[in-house]
Design a protein around this motif. Structure first.
Motif, short mmCIF file in Angstrom:
data_model
loop_
_atom_site.label_atom_id
_atom_site.label_comp_id
_atom_site.label_asym_id
_atom_site.label_seq_id
_atom_site.Cartn_x
_atom_site.Cartn_y
_atom_site.Cartn_z
N ASP A 7 0.81 -1.26 0.05
CA ASP A 7 0.02 -0.05 0.07
C ASP A 7 0.84 1.25 -0.09
N SER A 10 1.56 2.84 -3.56
CA SER A 10 0.33 3.77 -3.98
C SER A 10 0.17 4.99 -3.01
N ASN A 16 -0.81 4.05 -9.89
CA ASN A 16 -2.48 3.55 -9.54
C ASN A 16 -3.25 4.22 -10.64
N ARG A 28 1.03 11.09 -10.85
CA ARG A 28 1.64 9.52 -11.01
C ARG A 28 2.00 9.44 -12.22
N SER A 81 0.15 2.23 -16.72
CA SER A 81 -1.29 2.37 -16.34
C SER A 81 -2.33 2.16 -17.47
N ILE A 88 -1.22 -2.01 -8.45
CA ILE A 88 -0.32 -1.13 -7.89
C ILE A 88 1.19 -1.30 -8.22
N TYR A 148 5.11 -6.46 -8.29
CA TYR A 148 4.72 -4.96 -8.17
C TYR A 148 5.78 -4.39 -9.08
N LEU A 211 -9.19 0.15 -5.83
CA LEU A 211 -8.03 0.79 -5.93
C LEU A 211 -7.94 2.12 -5.18
N ALA A 214 -6.01 1.99 -1.33
CA ALA A 214 -4.91 1.07 -1.35
C ALA A 214 -5.08 0.10 0.00
#
Length: 234
Positions: A7, A10, A16, A28, A81, A88, A148, A211, A214
């Motif tokens: 988490d 994010s 995200n 982001r 994305s 994430i 990740y 999402l 997170a």
């Protein structure tokens, strides 16, 4: 990977897609470039930056290197994305792959075209020196086997870096006609790829609504023993 709970990625600006599109958190597109999933990921990236990127900085100069790095990082985040909207993750390795992609573009550009006399000596043995860069890119790409770290971000960064390299290193081509053609191909590739991904991301991509939070997302995913301690208000 010897790092924080996921988490944190994010919370500290990682990729995200839901927050990027629905909440307008456009930062982001950039912040995931500067995040790593743990100490192992950080050490691998730093190793290749010290080994390969320091050499390329001496060859290219600081400004071209940082421009290629940031543009490739943006391309990496955009691709990740769009292609993997429900994951994430971080994109620092994608920006690094862009440096490798630009070097590959330089080697191809300076090998297939006749260069201005000021750059011919510099181009000698270009393909021989490329072996280490290709090996580095392969090893960094294998990081996608860990969680990740997006394969799509790595691929997006590599392709973006290659196209930026076409633009940046076309200046050495002796023929003005071929120089203009190569430069235009690179610019069109960047514009078309970025526009296509942008349209798909903002008009057709549907990220998981879970999402949005997170902490709750990962608590539900890992029902036992998950501690969410990285939130700003924690």
């Amino acid at each position: 990977m010897i790092g924080p709970y996921p988490d944190a990625f994010s919370e500290w600006g990682g990729k995200n897609t839901y927050l990027l599109v629905e909440d307008g958190q456009y930062f982001r597109f950039i912040t995931p470039i500067f995040l790593h999933v743990g100490f192992l990921h950080l050490l691998v990236n730093v190793f290749f930056q010290l080994q390969t990127c320091s050499y390329l900085e001496r060859e290219w100069g600081f400004l071209p290197l940082i421009c290629i790095y940031l543009i490739s990082g943006f391309g990496s985040c955009l691709a990740a994305s769009t292609i993997d909207p429900n994951e994430i993750s971080v994109c620092s390795s994608g920006a690094l792959m862009g440096i490798f992609g630009a070097k590959i573009a330089q080697a191809i550009t300076w090998s297939i075209f006749t260069l201005d006399k000021d750059y011919r000596k510099q181009a000698n043995g270009m393909f021989e020196r490329l072996g280490g860069v290709v090996l580095s890119a392969t090893i960094v790409f294998l990081l996608t086997l860990f969680t990740y770290i997006d394969w799509s971000g790595h691929l997006g960064g590599l392709i973006t870096g290659f196209l930026v390299g076409m633009v940046f290193f076309s200046y050495a081509i002796a023929s003005k006609c071929f120089r203009a053609i190569w430069l235009i191909i690179g610019i069109i590739g960047l514009a078309a790829g970025g526009s296509l991904l942008g349209v798909v991301l903002f008009n057709h991509t549907e990220a998981d609504e879970e999402l949005a939070d997170a902490c709750d997302y990962f608590r539900n995913l890992y029902s036992e023993g998950y501690a969410c301690e990285c939130a700003w208000d924690a």
